[in-house]
Enzyme design. Structure first.
Site, short mmCIF file in Angstrom:
data_model
loop_
_atom_site.label_atom_id
_atom_site.label_comp_id
_atom_site.label_asym_id
_atom_site.label_seq_id
_atom_site.Cartn_x
_atom_site.Cartn_y
_atom_site.Cartn_z
N ASP A 12 0.87 -1.18 0.00
CA ASP A 12 0.00 0.00 0.00
C ASP A 12 0.91 1.24 0.00
OD1 ASP A 12 -2.26 1.74 0.58
OD2 ASP A 12 -1.47 1.81 2.62
N ASP A 14 -0.28 5.16 0.91
CA ASP A 14 -0.55 6.16 1.95
C ASP A 14 -0.57 5.52 3.33
OD1 ASP A 14 -0.88 8.57 0.37
OD2 ASP A 14 -2.58 7.51 -0.51
C1 XBP Z 1 -5.37 6.27 0.82
C2 XBP Z 1 -6.47 7.04 0.25
C3 XBP Z 1 -6.21 8.21 -0.62
C4 XBP Z 1 -5.46 9.39 -0.12
C5 XBP Z 1 -5.66 10.56 -1.06
O1 XBP Z 1 -5.51 4.94 0.42
O2 XBP Z 1 -7.62 6.72 0.42
O3 XBP Z 1 -7.46 8.72 -0.91
O4 XBP Z 1 -5.93 9.73 1.17
O5 XBP Z 1 -5.36 10.26 -2.37
P1 XBP Z 1 -4.27 3.91 0.37
P2 XBP Z 1 -6.21 10.93 -3.57
O6 XBP Z 1 -3.73 3.86 1.77
O7 XBP Z 1 -4.90 2.64 -0.08
O8 XBP Z 1 -3.26 4.41 -0.59
O9 XBP Z 1 -6.64 12.28 -3.13
O10 XBP Z 1 -5.25 10.95 -4.73
O11 XBP Z 1 -7.41 10.04 -3.86
MG MG Z 2 -2.96 3.14 3.47
#
Ligand code: XBP
Ligand code: MG
Length: 255
Positions: A12, A14
């Site tokens: 993953d 973020d």
């Molecule tokens: C994280 C998210 C993302 C970010 C923002 O998911 O849900 O929406 O917060 O990114 P993961 P965008 O941990 O699965 O990566 O604004 O580009 O959508």
């Molecule tokens: Mg995440």
């Protein structure tokens, strides 16, 4: 050399590769609101609630429905949200390019160990593709994109996490079964997605996710650990390991 039991690790982004949410995405959203002349401010606590909605555009829509319903009357609301979100992406990418968001402990080390062991590396994330490529290039170097066998990001699948779609898409592109791979996640929503795709999952928590429910994770850790600073275990068996390495991931696969 012992044969590896795992063929790929799916990361993953973020919260897992880097702590991008509180001092990254949140600030970028607020900067975009300011550019749009909106008086909205997503503070640290509110953003914790909003993180339950995955995907930036989806998060903005949820916020409007709950906290700013006057905006529901905007013509072409989806397009308006998409414009606002693209400004947010510009701010986020600029933040990354300023080198303000480092990778979490152990991430670079583990990626290099996987490459040496010829284990495939993939990304499976909700976030916008540009965010991923900029994060990787700004932290691991310009060439690093070529290290990843698959980069799956954003709207390429109809349903974002917690649906399994993004992991299933990644597995298909890798040409591998879930049983040959391990996922690394930071959130309950990400864990649900990975488990639903049949993946054993290591969780490394952060301040937004540490109290979430990680039942059925293979192990829940503070971070991936470095030789000088081992991880701490929140739940599960570390079998004497002090950092997440190839050997530990192979052992998780055979548990
Ligand atoms: C994280 C998210 C993302 C970010 C923002 O998911 O849900 O929406 O917060 O990114 P993961 P965008 O941990 O699965 O990566 O604004 O580009 O959508
Ligand atoms: Mg995440």
């Amino acid at each position: 050399m012992q044969k590896n039991k795992i063929s790929a690790v799916l990361f993953d982004v973020d919260g897992t590769l880097a702590d991008t949410e509180r001092d990254g995405h949140r600030l970028a959203f607020n900067a975009a609101f300011n550019d749009f002349g909106l008086s909205w401010n997503w503070n640290v606590t509110l953003y914790g609630e909003l993180l339950n909605i995955t995907g930036g555009k989806e998060r903005i829509r949820y916020y409007i429905e709950k906290y700013a319903p006057d905006k529901l009357k905007i013509n072409e609301l989806d397009a308006w949200i998409a414009d606002l979100h693209s400004i947010k992406t510009k701010h986020f990418v600029a933040l990354l390019n300023r080198g303000l968001i480092p990778l979490r402990p152990g991430v670079t080390r583990l990626i290099q160990e996987l490459r040496l062991a010829k284990i495939k590396i993939a990304i499976a994330t909700n976030t916008t593709p540009e965010n991923v490529t900029t994060l990787l290039k700004s932290t691991l170097g310009e060439d690093s994109l070529s290290w990843f066998n698959v980069i799956a990001a954003g709207n390429i699948v109809p349903k974002k996490k917690p649906a399994p779609d993004i992991y299933l898409w990644t597995l298909e592109r890798l040409g591998l079964q879930a049983q040959q791979c391990i996922a690394i996640e930071d959130s309950e929503c990400g864990l649900k997605s990975a488990l639903a795709a049949g993946l054993d999952t290591v969780v490394t928590v952060n301040s937004y996710t540490e109290k979430q429910d990680f039942t059925d994770a293979s192990i829940v850790l503070s971070d991936l650990g470095e030789p000088s600073e081992p991880f701490s275990v929140l739940s599960g068996q570390d079998h004497g390991n002090k950092l997440v390495n190839v050997e530990m991931l192979n052992n998780i696969r055979t548990q």
